[in-house]
Design a protein around this motif. Structure first.
Motif, PDB file in Angstrom:
ATOM      1  N   TRP A  75       0.988  -0.915   0.117  1.00  0.00           N
ATOM      2  CA  TRP A  75      -0.066  -0.221  -0.034  1.00  0.00           C
ATOM      3  C   TRP A  75       1.066   0.964  -0.163  1.00  0.00           C
ATOM      4  O   TRP A  75       0.232   1.824  -0.439  1.00  0.00           O
ATOM      5  CB  TRP A  75      -0.423  -0.165   1.245  1.00  0.00           C
ATOM      6  N   LEU A  76       2.363   1.387   0.916  1.00  0.00           N
ATOM      7  CA  LEU A  76       2.865   2.273   1.096  1.00  0.00           C
ATOM      8  C   LEU A  76       3.003   2.479  -0.701  1.00  0.00           C
ATOM      9  O   LEU A  76       3.675   3.941  -1.321  1.00  0.00           O
ATOM     10  CB  LEU A  76       4.044   2.057   1.907  1.00  0.00           C
ATOM     11  N   ASP A  77       3.949   1.589  -1.154  1.00  0.00           N
ATOM     12  CA  ASP A  77       4.227   1.483  -2.093  1.00  0.00           C
ATOM     13  C   ASP A  77       3.639   1.748  -3.748  1.00  0.00           C
ATOM     14  O   ASP A  77       3.876   3.070  -4.424  1.00  0.00           O
ATOM     15  CB  ASP A  77       4.509  -0.096  -2.937  1.00  0.00           C
ATOM     16  N   ALA A  78       2.355   1.549  -3.267  1.00  0.00           N
ATOM     17  CA  ALA A  78       0.988   2.473  -3.801  1.00  0.00           C
ATOM     18  C   ALA A  78       1.068   3.959  -3.708  1.00  0.00           C
ATOM     19  O   ALA A  78       0.403   4.594  -4.781  1.00  0.00           O
ATOM     20  CB  ALA A  78      -0.486   1.408  -3.991  1.00  0.00           C
ATOM     21  N   CYS A  79       1.045   4.244  -2.750  1.00  0.00           N
ATOM     22  CA  CYS A  79       1.137   5.438  -2.229  1.00  0.00           C
ATOM     23  C   CYS A  79       1.777   6.239  -3.051  1.00  0.00           C
ATOM     24  O   CYS A  79       1.480   7.693  -3.884  1.00  0.00           O
ATOM     25  CB  CYS A  79       0.960   5.854  -0.735  1.00  0.00           C
ATOM     26  N   GLU A  80       3.721   5.961  -2.532  1.00  0.00           N
ATOM     27  CA  GLU A  80       4.362   6.751  -3.358  1.00  0.00           C
ATOM     28  C   GLU A  80       4.388   6.942  -4.819  1.00  0.00           C
ATOM     29  O   GLU A  80       4.929   7.932  -5.354  1.00  0.00           O
ATOM     30  CB  GLU A  80       5.370   6.331  -3.076  1.00  0.00           C
TER      31      GLU A  80
END
Length: 93
Positions: A75-80
């Motif tokens: 999820w953090l990767d997607a946000c980034e």
């Protein structure tokens, strides 16, 4: 900076008072800090799971914790990626 999440995985989320201050912080720095914490906890969960006997209930629970932490990292990767794309669109005009 982070308050406990009521979820079973023990992950942490940004608390209400800190979220107002977080809006002023650099999102890239926040993501990096959260990623470091998630990776640290994932490493701990995986090590603990390896120490459990095969097929144990505790091992199964630790596997669930690890899966949740991996999902949080994705999820953090997607946000980034989304923020990078938005920045590129702003800079590109």
């Amino acid at each position: 900076m982070f308050g406990p999440d009521p979820g079973a995985s023990g992950t942490r989320t940004i608390g209400p008072r800190k979220s107002a201050a977080a809006r002023l912080a650099d999102p890239v720095e926040l993501v990096a800090a959260q990623r470091r914490e998630l990776l640290r906890r994932l490493r701990e969960a995986q090590q603990a799971a390896l120490a459990e006997p095969a097929g144990s209930g505790a091992g199964l629970l630790l596997e669930g914790v690890a899966l949740r932490l991996q999902a949080d990292l994705r999820w953090l990767d997607a946000c980034e990626r989304a923020w990078s794309k938005a920045d590129d669109e702003i800079e590109g005009g």
